[in-house]
Design a protein around this motif. Structure first.
Motif: not given
Ligand SMILES: Nc1ncnc2c1ncn2[C@@H]1O[C@H](COP(=O)(O)OP(=O)(O)OP(=O)(O)O)[C@@H](O)[C@H]1O
Ligand SMILES: Nc1ncnc2c1ncn2[C@@H]1O[C@H](COP(=O)(O)OP(=O)(O)OP(=O)(O)O)[C@@H](O)[C@H]1O
Ligand SMILES: [Mg+2]
Ligand SMILES: [Mg+2]
Lengths: 270, 238
Positions: A249, A254, B15, B58, B61-65, B100, B102
């Motif tokens: 994901d 991203d 970010k 996010r 949650y590890g969904n975005y770096l 999470f 959403s």
């Protein structure tokens, strides 16, 4: 983002089941795949995505023992706790045996994975015989059970695959692969060439089976929605090389590399 | 409250997005964000649209770096840095510690509403019969008609899908919960249920970070606030 997380995911496991180290394969001057390294852990599902010609099938053929890489190593743990085997150091015959028993390969075209002149039950049962099973009644029973599991009516056990639709042939191939209880499964575009509605059913079946059996799997696909549904991790390939890798994901939502950004923006809402 | 353990520790998180295919334009979002959240706290993220609230959630949650910084989550008694963890570690942290919620349900073909809600219980080893009972009770509490439970939510209304999503998240609240506008498509009655669920999760010791559109919801659930516009100025100045 909230894909169902596999319950068997990887707890308490200390070692990868498969380890690729700088795997490269060339076709003359042309790169098939180059310098690919990763570890795959028990129960983990890895997706390989990338455009046509990026080297996905070439890499999968090396990892699954079909084609010998020109450089690099593919290490495999055949049974839990056993020593790593460099699969291309094995004698040909041992490697073929490993490919039939410890892991499974689901081909894009069911014709490449099935024996078209053998009954559905025979296609499934053959794998048990490869493993040394000789009891006819038990083999037929297991074949019936697996046909049902992949949603093929037991009454069709004596039909030949050519009498089946494309989706049924693909499900039969999956039964043939999973009946021998592999630790690791390779799939090259398992839903390619199927109608969208047939695809959805097959995907759901794969999702449930992979999860229930706690399989490790490597799935090549160009469909990012398939990757999102089925995989834990992704590798993105371009021109034979891995340009980005990570949690599925995260890579899709991203993306960091220019090529991955192009790939994800070309698709609406995955 | 300060005797409760820190569950989330965010250190110097920045970010920015680089849009490689749009002239490699760089979009700074926020810089040098620091905070921590203890068990039993609800930290509400505030800030204008586009300030980066969802992006921050996010990242947790590890969904975005993150572009830089550390995000530590307490998992099995020790802190795991989500920014540098292996995928399999992040999945394991998500399975048992980090949830999470959403704004939208991601529908999975052919999976019924009841199974979607049961799933996190089964993944944590709860007995199937008990899981079914608890999932049903949660759907009932969120006023989802029982005739819908056995159906796949693909055809449900937005509010019905969202209630399935919320039921899934609160049927067994995670020790750390991240919540992004859960009440946007709900009526007042169901909004009240969500407020109660958050309060219950908190009293069971969950550490919660949330974004809430609705001001009255925000006021009722928050124990602390963080306005992230604050960190945006720094990013713009950079
Ligand atoms: N047998 C072969 N002989 C020569 N070149 C080959 C051979 N097989 C593949 N190639 C080349 O290697 C590169 C990688 O091919 P590969 O089949 O691995 O791509 P792929 O990512 O699987 O593509 P697709 O999505 O179209 O299946 C391509 O440039 C291809 O033309
Ligand atoms: N995946 C992404 N790729 C590129 N830019 C992104 C991505 N996600 C968010 N952004 C950008 O980051 C900035 C912050 O967005 P974000 O969604 O975090 O804001 P927000 O505070 O949650 O806003 P809202 O209140 O409207 O939901 C926006 O400029 C947005 O366009
Ligand atoms: Mg290919
Ligand atoms: Mg937002």
């Amino acid at each position: 983002m909230n894909a169902l997380v596999s319950p068997t995911a990887l707890q308490g496991t200390l070692r990868p089941i498969l380890s690729a180290r700088s795997v490269s394969r060339f076709y003359g001057e042309r790169i098939g795949c180059a310098e690919v390294s990763f570890d795959l852990w028990p129960g983990e599902v890895l997706g390989i995505v990338g455009e046509s010609g990026s080297g996905k099938s070439t890499l999968l053929r090396c990892l699954s023992g079909i084609d010998r890489p020109d450089a690099g190593e593919v290490l495999f743990e055949a049974t839990p706790g056993a020593d790593f085997l460099e699969i291309f150091d094995l004698p040909e015959q041992d490697r073929r045996h490993l490919m039939r028993t410890a892991w499974g390969i689901v081909h894009q075209n069911p014709r490449d994975g099935l024996r078209m002149d053998v009954s559905a039950g025979g296609n499934v049962g053959e794998r048990l015989m490869d493993r040394g099973d000789r009891h006819y009644g038990r083999i037929r029973e297991a074949a019936t059970e697996w046909l049902t599991r992949v949603e093929i009516e037991a009454a069709r056990i004596d039909d030949r695959p050519r009498q089946f639709s494309g989706g049924m042939q693909q499900r039969l191939q999956i039964a043939r692969v999973l009946v021998s209880n592999p630790r690791l499964v390779f799939m090259d575009e398992p839903t390619g060439g199927l109608d969208v509605s047939v695809q959805a059913r097959l995907l759901d079946l794969l999702r449930v089976l992979v999860r229930d059996l706690g399989l490790a799997a490597i799935i090549v696909t160009h469909d990012l929605a398939v990757a999102r549904l089925l995989t834990d991790r992704l590798m993105v390939m371009k021109d034979g090389r891995v340009v980005e890798a990570g949690l599925t994901d995260q890579v899709l939502d991203d993306p960091q590399h220019a090529y991955t950004q192009l790939l994800t923006s070309a698709v609406l809402a995955v | 409250m300060s005797d409760q353990p820190e569950m989330i520790r965010v250190e110097a998180v920045s970010k920015s997005f680089t849009l490689h295919n749009q002239g490699s334009v760089r979009l700074p979002v926020f810089r040098d964000v620091n905070f921590s959240v203890r068990a039993g706290e609800v930290l509400v993220l505030a800030g204008a649209s586009g300030a980066g609230k969802s992006s921050l959630l996010r990242i947790l949650y590890g969904n975005y770096l993150p572009s830089s910084g550390r995000i530590e989550i307490r998992h099995d008694g020790s802190m795991v840095d989500i920014a540098s963890a292996l995928p399999r570690t992040i999945l394991e942290v998500r399975r048992r510690t980090l949830g999470f919620v959403s704004q939208f349900l991601r529908v999975i073909p052919r999976v019924s509403a009841l199974d979607i809600v049961r799933d996190p219980l089964l993944a944590r080893g709860v007995d199937p019969a008990e899981a079914t009972e608890r999932a049903g009770a949660m759907l009932a509490r969120l006023n989802l008609p029982e005739r819908l439970w056995a159906l796949a939510p693909a055809t449900f209304s937005g509010g019905e899908q969202q209630r399935v999503n919320i039921a899934r998240s609160f049927v067994d609240p995670s020790p750390v919960m991240l919540i992004d506008e859960p009440t946007a498509s709900l009526d007042a009655r169901n909004r009240d249920v969500v407020v109660d669920l958050i309060a219950e999760a908190r009293s069971r010791g969950s550490a919660i970070v949330g974004i809430f559109h609705d001001e009255s919801v925000r006021e009722r659930v928050a124990t602390r606030w963080l306005d992230i516009t604050h960190f945006r100025a720094a990013a713009d100045a950079a």
